[in-house]
Design an enzyme around this catalytic site. Structure first.
Site, short mmCIF file in Angstrom:
data_model
loop_
_atom_site.label_atom_id
_atom_site.label_comp_id
_atom_site.label_asym_id
_atom_site.label_seq_id
_atom_site.Cartn_x
_atom_site.Cartn_y
_atom_site.Cartn_z
N ASP A 44 0.86 -1.18 0.00
CA ASP A 44 0.00 0.00 0.00
C ASP A 44 0.90 1.24 0.00
O ASP A 44 1.63 1.48 0.97
CB ASP A 44 -0.89 -0.05 1.25
CG ASP A 44 -1.87 1.12 1.29
OD1 ASP A 44 -1.72 2.06 0.49
OD2 ASP A 44 -2.79 1.06 2.13
N TYR A 133 -4.85 16.04 -8.44
CA TYR A 133 -4.20 14.84 -8.98
C TYR A 133 -2.92 15.23 -9.73
O TYR A 133 -1.84 14.67 -9.49
CB TYR A 133 -5.17 14.10 -9.90
CG TYR A 133 -4.53 13.06 -10.80
CD1 TYR A 133 -4.13 11.83 -10.29
CD2 TYR A 133 -4.33 13.32 -12.15
CE1 TYR A 133 -3.54 10.87 -11.11
CE2 TYR A 133 -3.74 12.36 -12.98
CZ TYR A 133 -3.35 11.15 -12.47
OH TYR A 133 -2.77 10.22 -13.28
N1 LIG Z 1 -5.61 6.33 -16.52
C1 LIG Z 1 -5.17 7.38 -17.22
O1 LIG Z 1 -5.89 7.92 -18.09
C2 LIG Z 1 -3.79 7.91 -17.00
C3 LIG Z 1 -3.39 9.05 -17.70
C4 LIG Z 1 -2.10 9.54 -17.50
C5 LIG Z 1 -1.23 8.90 -16.63
N2 LIG Z 1 -1.66 7.81 -15.94
C6 LIG Z 1 -0.72 7.18 -15.02
O2 LIG Z 1 -0.48 5.85 -15.47
C7 LIG Z 1 -0.21 5.01 -14.35
C8 LIG Z 1 -1.09 3.77 -14.41
O3 LIG Z 1 -2.44 4.17 -14.27
P1 LIG Z 1 -3.65 3.23 -14.65
O4 LIG Z 1 -4.38 3.87 -15.75
O5 LIG Z 1 -3.18 1.81 -14.79
O6 LIG Z 1 -4.52 3.41 -13.32
P2 LIG Z 1 -5.48 2.37 -12.58
O7 LIG Z 1 -6.06 1.40 -13.54
O8 LIG Z 1 -6.37 3.22 -11.76
O9 LIG Z 1 -4.47 1.59 -11.65
C9 LIG Z 1 -3.87 2.18 -10.56
C10 LIG Z 1 -3.57 1.09 -9.56
O10 LIG Z 1 -2.96 1.71 -8.43
C11 LIG Z 1 -3.51 1.11 -7.30
N3 LIG Z 1 -3.47 1.97 -6.13
C12 LIG Z 1 -4.24 3.03 -5.79
N4 LIG Z 1 -3.91 3.48 -4.58
C13 LIG Z 1 -2.92 2.66 -4.13
C14 LIG Z 1 -2.17 2.60 -2.95
N5 LIG Z 1 -2.37 3.44 -1.93
N6 LIG Z 1 -1.23 1.64 -2.83
C15 LIG Z 1 -1.02 0.75 -3.82
N7 LIG Z 1 -1.70 0.74 -4.96
C16 LIG Z 1 -2.64 1.71 -5.11
C17 LIG Z 1 -4.95 0.80 -7.64
O11 LIG Z 1 -5.36 -0.23 -6.75
P3 LIG Z 1 -6.87 -0.67 -6.57
O12 LIG Z 1 -7.10 -1.57 -7.74
O13 LIG Z 1 -6.85 -1.36 -5.27
O14 LIG Z 1 -7.67 0.59 -6.61
C18 LIG Z 1 -4.83 0.35 -9.07
O15 LIG Z 1 -4.65 -1.03 -9.17
C19 LIG Z 1 -0.43 5.88 -13.11
O16 LIG Z 1 0.81 6.38 -12.68
C20 LIG Z 1 -1.27 7.03 -13.61
O17 LIG Z 1 -1.09 8.19 -12.85
C21 LIG Z 1 -2.91 7.28 -16.12
#
Ligand SMILES: NC(=O)c1ccc[n+]([C@@H]2O[C@H](COP(=O)([O-])OP(=O)(O)OC[C@H]3O[C@@H](n4cnc5c(N)ncnc54)[C@H](OP(=O)(O)O)[C@@H]3O)[C@@H](O)[C@H]2O)c1
Length: 302
Positions: A44, A133
């Protein structure tokens, strides 16, 4: 002979294993590297002591941090948690990586910019996040750089995949349920698939890990998005066009609206398009167009 032949497997720690990018990274590296993939239940990021312990125990050569607080609107009312997970924990990971001489690969966002530029944003452009964010992700970038180890930060945008929470999956659900959808048309960016990010990450790793000194030189921020740009409305139209072609079904028609007509707790940048030139110049890595990435992802869903 495959591209991986002769390459020794690396010990890789993937955090955020159950997120859309985490799932794809596991798939991409499975079979060729020694993977430890942990979700929030095992690591976490809000618990900084646990983060230190997990890294020290796993002793990775590479950390892929796909974990993040990604609820952009909710972050407005939970700024401390967003800051701890996206800002402080990223710095702690970087410190632990430095102790092990490991390479930290971290993902950041287009939302570090204010969206006011008319062309594509480059890495050196001034940041100015419009929401909590974006500010927390920018804090993460800074604390990683300050830790002084080897790191690569990939800023990506509008991430979609066949899994998890994303715009593509929301549209496929709503587009089947409704006749008409109103979607924001005055925010532009580059939709980027998790497959494209994972595959580009692999290519970069193959270029840096063979030489630790060289990879230290290349530490920094890189933009990593699919090529091309569109609005959320254009993205939705492209999704339904392909879905109609695929199944001949009656998918929703789309009308563009201004952001002002769809108020959200967090403000979002008008222009999120990132230039990938640095990634291409330094690593020779080119991502596919967002349309090709969409096609490929939809085939995976069908
Ligand atoms: N999604 C977008 O459009 C987007 C755009 C630009 C950049 N990004 C970046 O790309 C990366 C990957 O994002 P993604 O799209 O794969 O997001 P995602 O699907 O929301 O996955 C994020 C993961 O982080 C986990 N998480 C949240 N809080 C946490 C904590 N306290 N400790 C450990 N794990 C935690 C979540 O766990 P749970 O499953 O338990 O919630 C989830 O599995 C991130 O760095 C994000 O900022 C994403």
């Amino acid at each position: 002979m495959t591209a991986d032949a002769g390459r020794s497997p690396k010990r890789i720690l993937i955090l955020g294993a159950n997120g859309q990018l985490g799932i794809e990274l596991q798939r991409s590296f499975a079979g060729r590297d020694e993977i430890t993939a942990l979700g929030r239940d095992r690591c976490d990021l809000a618990d900084l002591g646990q983060v230190r312990r997990v890294v020290a125990e796993a002793k990775p050569e590479i950390i892929l941090n796909a974990a993040a607080y990604t609820a952009v609107d909710r972050a407005e009312s939970e700024p401390e948690l967003a800051q701890r997970v996206n800002g402080e924990a990223a710095g702690v990971l970087a410190e632990e990586a430095r102790k092990l001489s490991a390479l930290l690969i971290h993902y950041s966002t287009d939302y570090v910019f204010d969206g006011s530029k008319s062309g594509a944003w480059v890495e050196e452009d001034e940041t100015g996040p419009l929401n909590v964010y974006g500010a927390s992700k920018l804090a993460g970038e800074r604390s990683i750089a300050e830790a002084g180890g080897r790191y690569l930060i990939f800023r990506t945008s509008w991430v979609f995949s066949a899994h998890g929470h994303n715009f593509l999956r929301t549209m496929l659900r709503l587009g089947a349920e409704r006749d008409q959808l109103k979607i924001v048309s005055d925010q532009i960016g580059s939709p980027t698939s998790t497959f494209a990010i994972a595959s580009a990450t692999r290519q970069v790793i193959d270029r840096v890990t063979s030489d630790a000194a060289e990879s230290a030189d290349r530490s920094g921020v890189y933009h990593m998005t699919c090529a091309g740009q569109t609005s959320w409305c254009g993205f939705a139209e492209a999704i339904f066009q392909r879905a109609r072609k695929e199944d001949g079904g009656k998918w929703a028609s789309v009308t563009g609206i201004a952001s002002a007509e769809y108020p959200t707790p967090a403000r979002r940048p008008a222009n999120s398009v990132l230039s990938n030139e640095k990634l291409q110049l330094k690593f020779g890595v080119v991502l596919p167009s967002w349309e090709d990435a969409l096609e490929r992802t939809l085939k995976g869903i069908a």
